[in-house]
Design an enzyme around this catalytic site. Structure first.
Site, PDB file in Angstrom:
ATOM      1  CG  PHE A  50      -0.340   0.486   2.518  1.00 55.30           C
ATOM      2  CD1 PHE A  50      -0.710   1.639   3.029  1.00 55.30           C
ATOM      3  CD2 PHE A  50       0.194  -0.167   3.329  1.00 55.30           C
ATOM      4  CE1 PHE A  50      -0.238   2.232   3.988  1.00 55.30           C
ATOM      5  CE2 PHE A  50       0.776   0.163   4.424  1.00 55.30           C
ATOM      6  CZ  PHE A  50       0.703   1.334   4.881  1.00 55.30           C
ATOM      7  CE  LYS A  51       3.571   1.510   4.714  1.00 53.13           C
ATOM      8  NZ  LYS A  51       4.749   1.365   5.345  1.00 53.13           N
ATOM      9  CG  ASP A  52       3.913   0.602  -4.503  1.00 53.24           C
ATOM     10  OD1 ASP A  52       5.235   0.805  -4.366  1.00 53.24           O
ATOM     11  OD2 ASP A  52       3.513  -0.636  -4.597  1.00 53.24           O
TER      12      ASP A  52
END
Length: 494
Positions: free
Chosen positions: A111-113
């Site tokens: 999810f950091k993307d």
């Protein structure tokens, strides 16, 4: 309406959004928060007809008011493109009556993307807006996902360098391989002999080290952060909760205005804080369900009002949540303290001095939106196994923590409100743990053979991010003790 930013520990001085993004952390050690939460003043029927990029503009333009329309749309277009393997960017999958918001379709399958694809563009745009001539040095601690996603975003971006610190033996084999094979002349990766909290504390100390800052400024460098303490990370995360709700309306799963619950596997608190901000904007969210693993410092906080990091640090199968110092919680503390810098400052001083603090009864009442619980390692594995057995859908260990906690919430409350679970990583990132839950006969195979088995069992394609590291050479081998972090940074910036 112009939205400005001030420090949770400051004296009321304000900066623009672009200045807050550039600085990352305030000079006083506090985190930048908006002076007011803007309203989501776009009709849901319009949002429901929009692409992810269009929703991103509507949400982010309300927060980042000193960016022009062209500047912000350009940042969004450069971020949410073919790097993602689905056109929707953040699709919803319904399984066992729950909606899984898949936030792992970007370049590093986590999810950091979602935020780190856009942060480099926000930061370089902000640098131009503010006449910054120094090279920006991104200093980041990672519990596994932020580091790779940040490097992928900043690799070879002109005018930037990035240095990532991660805990040796504290991330999954796939996570480590992704980081140490990262290309880019401006990227540096360091394994520290310690845990994530040690890495995060070391990075914060460097930010607050005025002498180091001046020394590097004289050489033409200035620090900034890609961690979730940077408001430029947090604002893009608000987007996907709005997009998820709009998609549920579009697909006829809920009526416009119907409330939903949101369940988030939570370590550093940024991802669930973004959902809280979405609710504050006016998104119809009922409960914010905060899911912890066995490092249950947040569960204990929501239960007792005491935040206490004085406990054993437990290495789990959900390593990105192996955190005892949830930095972003400070933004919530500031808010429930009535936006009081003095109250926040006092509590953070207690945390620094004693490793704990206790909020007042009045502040506890402000936490009614939240429910906290945790999942043991066995409960996490059981959640993966049950969902796969019942539906064929495979989730990773972090998402499984959320699924297990959501199950506990339903048992305790009998609340059947439709619920979105933030699915924060691809199961391919944690193949050993996932296979141990659904097909234990394969969990001792070499990691990349496990990937092939998981693909066959889940009937899904192996993500590009995994295929790329099969033959990628190791490019980063630096290790250091925690107290050597400043010297390591100096060596990279000669």
């Amino acid at each position: 309406m112009e939205v400005l930013y001030k420090s949770t520990r400051g004296n009321g001085e304000t900066v623009t959004a672009s200045q807050a993004i550039l600085k990352g952390l305030s000079d006083d050690g506090g985190l930048f928060v908006p002076t007011s939460i803007p309203a989501l003043d776009v009709p849901m029927e319009k949002l429901a007809a929009m692409s992810y990029q269009e929703v991103a503009y509507e949400v982010m333009s309300r927060f980042l008011t000193d960016f022009t329309e062209d500047e912000l749309k350009n940042c969004i277009a450069n971020a949410y493109d073919a790097k993602f393997d689905t056109e929707e960017i953040a699709p919803l999958t319904k399984a066992d009556g729950v909606y899984y918001l898949e936030l792992f379709h970007g370049a590093t399958i986590a999810f950091k993307d979602m935020a780190l694809s856009i942060l480099p563009h926000l930061m370089t745009t902000a640098a131009k807006k503010n006449g910054v001539k120094n090279e920006i040095v991104i200093l980041t601690a990672t519990s596994g996902d932020t580091g790779k996603a940040a490097m992928a975003g900043f690799a070879d971006v002109p005018g930037t360098r990035i240095i990532v610190f991660y805990p040796k033996n504290g991330v999954s084999p796939i996570q480590e391989k992704q980081m140490v094979t990262q290309k880019g002349k401006n990227t540096h990766v360091v394994a520290i002999h310690g845990n994530f909290d040690d890495a995060q504390t070391g990075v914060k100390k460097m930010f607050n080290d005025k002498e180091l800052g001046k020394e590097l400024a004289d050489k033409g460098f200035q620090f900034s952060s890609a961690n979730s303490i940077n408001i430029g990370r947090l604002v893009p995360q608000v987007v996907y909760y709005v997009y998820a709700y709009a998609n549920l309306v579009k697909n006829g799963e809920i009526a416009d205005g119907e409330k939903i619950n949101v369940t988030v596997p939570t370590g550093n608190f940024g991802n669930i804080l973004a959902a809280f901000y979405a609710k504050q904007m006016g998104l119809p969210i009922a409960k914010l369900i905060c899911a912890s693993n066995e490092n249950k410092v947040l569960f204990d906080f929501f239960r007792t009002g005491v935040y206490d990091r004085n406990r054993d640090f437990i290495l789990t199968t959900s390593p990105s949540m192996d955190i005892l110092i949830s930095s972003n919680l400070e933004r919530l503390i500031y808010r429930i303290a009535g936006n009081s810098e003095a109250a926040d400052r006092e509590l953070m001083q207690d945390l620094a001095k004693d490793g704990k603090y206790e909020i007042t009864d009045a502040m506890k009442k402000e936490l009614a939106d939240f429910y906290g619980n945790y999942a043991s390692e066995q409960e996490t594995a059981d959640a993966i196994a049950k969902l796969y057995s019942d539906t064929g859908y495979v989730i990773d260990t972090h998402t499984a923590v959320a699924a297990a906690v959501y199950g506990k919430y339903r048992e305790e409350t009998y609340d059947e409100t439709k619920t979105v679970i933030a699915s924060t990583a691809s199961p391919y990132k944690f193949t050993s743990s996932v296979l141990a839950a659904i097909a234990p006969e394969y969990d001792t195979l070499p990691v990349l053979e496990q990937v092939d088995k998981l693909s066959a069992l889940a009937n899904t394609e192996i993500p590009r991010a995994i295929e790329e590291i099969r033959t990628a050479p190791v490019l980063h081998t630096t290790e250091c003790d925690v107290d050597q972090m400043p010297e390591t940074v100096r060596a990279f910036l000669k």
